[in-house]
Write a protein that holds these residues in place. Structure first.
Motif, PDB file in Angstrom:
ATOM      1  N   ARG A 234      -2.949  18.853 -38.733  1.00  0.00           N
ATOM      2  CA  ARG A 234      -4.295  19.243 -39.309  1.00  0.00           C
ATOM      3  C   ARG A 234      -4.986  18.238 -39.922  1.00  0.00           C
ATOM      4  O   ARG A 234      -6.259  18.136 -39.703  1.00  0.00           O
ATOM      5  CB  ARG A 234      -4.128  20.474 -40.071  1.00  0.00           C
TER       6      ARG A 234
ATOM      7  N   GLU B 237      -6.628  16.404 -36.394  1.00  0.00           N
ATOM      8  CA  GLU B 237      -7.582  17.227 -36.334  1.00  0.00           C
ATOM      9  C   GLU B 237      -8.846  16.568 -37.101  1.00  0.00           C
ATOM     10  O   GLU B 237      -9.813  16.313 -36.618  1.00  0.00           O
ATOM     11  CB  GLU B 237      -7.508  18.352 -36.507  1.00  0.00           C
TER      12      GLU B 237
ATOM     13  N   ARG C   4      -7.945  11.650 -37.228  1.00  0.00           N
ATOM     14  CA  ARG C   4      -8.049  11.035 -36.311  1.00  0.00           C
ATOM     15  C   ARG C   4      -7.217  10.067 -36.134  1.00  0.00           C
ATOM     16  O   ARG C   4      -7.814   8.935 -35.376  1.00  0.00           O
ATOM     17  CB  ARG C   4      -9.395  10.904 -35.329  1.00  0.00           C
TER      18      ARG C   4
ATOM     19  N   ASP D 166      -3.539  13.316 -29.872  1.00  0.00           N
ATOM     20  CA  ASP D 166      -2.608  14.826 -29.967  1.00  0.00           C
ATOM     21  C   ASP D 166      -1.234  14.042 -29.128  1.00  0.00           C
ATOM     22  O   ASP D 166      -0.292  14.450 -29.661  1.00  0.00           O
ATOM     23  CB  ASP D 166      -3.223  15.890 -28.902  1.00  0.00           C
TER      24      ASP D 166
END
Length: 396
Positions: free
Chosen positions: A35, A39, A42, A46
């Protein structure tokens, strides 16, 4: 201020906040990291995050701390890796050292009740970990069989070397039986050191693992403490609660720490944020060594984390080639299944045998387990509830 130092300082600030707020154990830490660093900030994509996580799960050591170390390394080089480790670990380590200093004051009926409540906490938390890891890491019959055989093997011959033998047998069993496991795809991510540095780090890992036992004695000296915690950190697969049996064998078996002190500290570790391996700082501060308690705690903490960090740093440059090997993926699946069995054995002995003295203790532990796994209650509340219930039963 150089760009690298500025980046490392940013890593330190971010991981210090995570170290102060990341309750819930290693699995929860992964969610916090994703998170905050994927998210929100950055720092990595992912796919890069998943790849780094896979590396840390495939290696012995504390997976969440190794992931934080690797993320700091990718973000800001070696300074960033060091900053991530210190910031994420120091809050929990300092809290556990403080608990070690206060623990001898817990005397009389009230103190005994608190200590016993913490033992029940350990039982509930490890039972929850066994259930969760069993569902995730043993989804089919071959891996369930490996886990059961590992549990039986550890209970029959409960030594540090038997645990290593079980892990190695799990790797062979996974390679032979886990045919459904597929190798992961690897995407490139930035690494600032090459294969020569990686080989040097791997060599240092091996030299310490083989060399420390040659100079360590049986008494509690700084060298012996370093060897005991380095060995535990180098041989534990799965991180988190799985380190419990190895640490118990390293510090309780030689008589450095009593079983009651060990389980009380482990229970207290459930109430604080940060990595589970910070438990080593409590143990170091409790061991009656030939040096100040803070120094022994620092040595225990450093050598607990060091092997995992050396390995992840050594593997990163060559990961793309390793991860594409199907046999490696099957072997790791077998190791993970064996780890579930190893933790299941520790759940019985020493945790269950020390925590349960009667039906009331069973009821308290069962209630805590339901609240922890079924209701998702914070471990902090579980600690408080078990301690209060234990005090109420024993004082009333």
């Amino acid at each position: 201020m150089t760009a690298s130092f500025s980046a490392a300082l940013e890593v330190f600030r971010v991981f210090l906040r995570l170290g102060l707020t990341s309750f819930g154990g290693p699995i929860a830490h992964l969610g916090y990291f994703h998170r905050e660093l994927v998210e929100r900030r950055r720092w990595v994509s992912d796919s890069q995050f998943s790849q780094l996580l896979a590396i840390c799960q495939f290696l012995p050591g504390p997976a969440s701390s190794q992931l934080g170390f690797a993320l700091g390394l990718v973000r800001a080089g070696w300074l960033g890796a060091l900053a991530a480790f210190l910031a994420f670990t120091l809050p929990s380590a300092l809290l556990l050292v403080a608990f070690a200093a206060l623990a001898p004051l817990l005397t009389g009926a009230g103190g005994s009740a608190v200590i016993h409540g913490l033992k029940i906490v350990a039982l509930a938390v490890v039972a929850s970990a066994v259930l969760g890891m069993g569902r995730k890491l043993c989804p089919d019959r071959p891996r369930q069989l490996i886990a059961v055989l590992a549990l039986a093997g550890v209970l029959i011959a409960d030594t540090a070397w038997s645990q290593l033998a079980v892990v190695l047998a799990g790797a062979v069993g996974g390679w032979l039986l886990c045919r459904s496991v597929q190798a992961a795809e690897a995407d490139a991510f930035p690494i600032r050191h090459g294969r020569r540095a990686a080989l040097m780090l791997a060599g240092l890992f091996a030299v310490l693992l083989l060399g420390l036992p040659m100079v360590a004695g049986e008494s509690a000296t700084l060298v012996s403490v370093a060897e005991a915690f380095y060995r535990a950190g180098a041989l534990v697969f799965g991180g988190g609660h799985v380190v419990l049996p190895l640490l118990e064998d390293s510090v309780v078996a030689p008589g450095w720490v009593t079983e009651a002190e060990f389980l009380a500290g482990y229970g207290a570790a459930q109430a604080i944020p940060g990595p589970m391996f910070a438990f080593s700082a409590y143990l170091g501060a409790t061991i009656p060594a030939d040096a100040p308690a803070l120094l022994v705690a620092a040595v225990a903490l450093l050598f607990m984390f060091l092997p995992g960090f050396l390995l992840v740093s050594a593997v990163l440059p060559a990961w793309a080639a390793v991860s594409r090997h199907a046999g490696m993926a099957r072997a790791i699946a077998g190791v993970n299944a064996a780890v579930v069995g190893l933790l299941g054995a520790a759940l019985y002995d020493p945790i269950f045998t020390a925590a349960i003295t009667g039906p009331v203790d069973v009821a308290i532990a069962a209630t805590a387990l339901v609240l922890l796994t079924g209701w998702g209650l914070s471990p902090l509340w579980i600690v408080a509830g078990c301690v209060v219930a234990s005090m109420a039963v024993r004082l009333v």
